[in-house]
Design a protein around this motif. Structure first.
Motif, PDB file in Angstrom:
ATOM      1  N   SER A   1      -8.076 -12.440   7.909  1.00 54.42           N
ATOM      2  CA  SER A   1      -7.242 -11.243   7.797  1.00 54.42           C
ATOM      3  C   SER A   1      -8.029 -10.068   7.226  1.00 54.42           C
ATOM      4  CB  SER A   1      -6.016 -11.524   6.936  1.00 54.42           C
ATOM      5  OG  SER A   1      -6.384 -11.952   5.638  1.00 54.42           O
TER       6      SER A   1
ATOM      7  N   THR B   1      -1.894 -11.166  -0.789  1.00 51.57           N
ATOM      8  CA  THR B   1      -0.973 -11.939  -1.642  1.00 51.57           C
ATOM      9  C   THR B   1      -1.557 -13.304  -1.965  1.00 51.57           C
ATOM     10  OG1 THR B   1       0.952 -10.809  -0.694  1.00 51.57           O
ATOM     11  CG2 THR B   1       1.346 -12.903  -1.815  1.00 51.57           C
ATOM     12  N   ASP B   2      -2.150 -13.949  -0.962  1.00 55.84           N
ATOM     13  CA  ASP B   2      -2.755 -15.266  -1.174  1.00 55.84           C
ATOM     14  C   ASP B   2      -4.010 -15.176  -2.038  1.00 55.84           C
ATOM     15  OD1 ASP B   2      -0.770 -16.414   0.374  1.00 55.84           O
ATOM     16  OD2 ASP B   2      -1.927 -16.266   2.231  1.00 55.84           O
TER      17      ASP B   2
ATOM     18  N   SER C   1      -0.447  -5.743   8.356  1.00 55.31           N
ATOM     19  CA  SER C   1       0.539  -6.786   8.057  1.00 55.31           C
ATOM     20  C   SER C   1      -0.156  -8.104   7.705  1.00 55.31           C
ATOM     21  CB  SER C   1       1.479  -6.987   9.247  1.00 55.31           C
ATOM     22  OG  SER C   1       2.188  -5.792   9.546  1.00 55.31           O
ATOM     23  N   ALA C   2      -1.196  -8.439   8.461  1.00 55.18           N
ATOM     24  CA  ALA C   2      -1.938  -9.666   8.174  1.00 55.18           C
ATOM     25  C   ALA C   2      -2.645  -9.574   6.825  1.00 55.18           C
ATOM     26  CB  ALA C   2      -2.955  -9.930   9.290  1.00 55.18           C
ATOM     27  N   TRP C   3      -3.180  -8.402   6.509  1.00 59.94           N
ATOM     28  CA  TRP C   3      -3.907  -8.242   5.256  1.00 59.94           C
ATOM     29  C   TRP C   3      -2.956  -8.246   4.061  1.00 59.94           C
ATOM     30  CZ3 TRP C   3      -7.375  -9.470   2.337  1.00 59.94           C
ATOM     31  CH2 TRP C   3      -7.855  -8.718   1.280  1.00 59.94           C
ATOM     32  N   VAL C   4      -1.727  -7.783   4.221  1.00 61.86           N
ATOM     33  CA  VAL C   4      -0.744  -7.871   3.137  1.00 61.86           C
ATOM     34  C   VAL C   4      -0.557  -9.325   2.722  1.00 61.86           C
ATOM     35  CG1 VAL C   4       1.709  -7.670   2.607  1.00 61.86           C
ATOM     36  CG2 VAL C   4       0.526  -5.746   3.609  1.00 61.86           C
ATOM     37  N   GLN C   5      -0.377 -10.199   3.704  1.00 63.94           N
ATOM     38  CA  GLN C   5      -0.219 -11.618   3.399  1.00 63.94           C
ATOM     39  C   GLN C   5      -1.501 -12.199   2.822  1.00 63.94           C
ATOM     40  OE1 GLN C   5       2.634 -13.579   3.497  1.00 63.94           O
ATOM     41  NE2 GLN C   5       1.233 -14.919   2.373  1.00 63.94           N
ATOM     42  N   GLY C   6      -2.641 -11.805   3.405  1.00 62.95           N
ATOM     43  CA  GLY C   6      -3.921 -12.286   2.907  1.00 62.95           C
ATOM     44  C   GLY C   6      -4.159 -11.876   1.465  1.00 62.95           C
TER      45      GLY C   6
END
Length: 244
Positions: A101, A163-164, A156-161
């Motif tokens: 991401s 967070t992780d 959007s993918a980097w937001v989740q990335g």
């Protein structure tokens, strides 16, 4: 003998900053700037997570773990006291690989940066070519719409990335992974929290790029032959047909 068809020459570069005063050109400058901010704040990041272990015998261990882009955290190892048999250490590793991401986000930013340079050169140096060739505005519109989608997807993918990444690098996560911290009378405390301001800013810049590219899609569309007649003669013909 038939005369050969005249060879069309590529127009010479002619500087005209007029297009930069129009929404299409002005927004392109903003897109170029915000693309730099987006990939620089993410791609150049380095952070540190800290925790401490104090054993029953008074021995104390300060754990400091450095991590950085592209966030292949499972390849980053660190050592921590076991609080057994003197100063014996366990070798541990962070959890997760979030490079996909992060690299997707940075790649979109770099390609945006390069495309904006090419588009600006076309706007200010070859405006006549851009206006006369009906395929260039269409290509510009298609690429603009594509980048709007890519910014939405990558942000959007980097937001989740992100967070992780935060969950995996938080000091409390380090403490849970240390075996000594599960023993009685061993005191484990979290240290300095990793500064995530730059990464939070990268997400913000990502979605701002999405907004800019989405809005600029309309101005790029207005330059295409799909929105306006190809030449003034078409306008005259339409006016004549209306009168009849």
């Amino acid at each position: 003998m038939e005369n050969a068809a005249p060879v069309q020459k590529f127009p010479a570069f002619k500087l005209d900053i007029g297009p930069l005063k129009e929404p299409l050109g002005f927004i392109k400058v903003l897109q170029w700037i915000f693309a730099i901010f987006a990939f620089a704040t993410c791609g150049g990041y380095t952070g540190t997570s800290m925790a401490s272990v104090k054993c029953l015998n008074g021995e104390k261990d300060l754990i400091s773990v450095n991590f950085s882009y592209p966030f292949r955290l499972n390849q980053i190892s660190y050592q921590a006291f076991t609080c057994k048999n003197g100063t014996v250490y366990d070798t541990l590793a962070l959890i997760g690989d979030f490079s996909s991401s992060a690299e997707f986000f940075v790649t979109v930013g770099v390609f945006t940066f390069l495309y904006c340079i090419a588009a600006l050169i076309l706007y200010v140096g070859y405006q006549s070519l851009y206006q006369q060739n009906k395929y260039l505005p269409i290509a510009d519109f298609v690429v603009t719409a594509l980048f709007a989608f890519l910014w939405l997807a990558s942000s959007s993918a980097w937001v989740q990335g992100l967070t992780d990444v935060k969950k995996s690098t938080w000091p409390t996560t380090l403490i849970r992974a240390i075996s000594a911290c599960q023993e009685k009378n061993v005191v484990c405390t979290q240290g300095a929290l990793p500064s995530m301001g730059r990464l939070n800013a990268s997400v913000m810049f990502g979605f701002m790029n999405f907004i800019l590219w989405s809005g600029n899609s309309w101005f790029a569309f207005k330059e295409t032959s799909w929105h306006k007649p190809t030449n003034p003669q078409d306008v005259a013909e339409q006016g004549t047909n209306v009168e009849h």
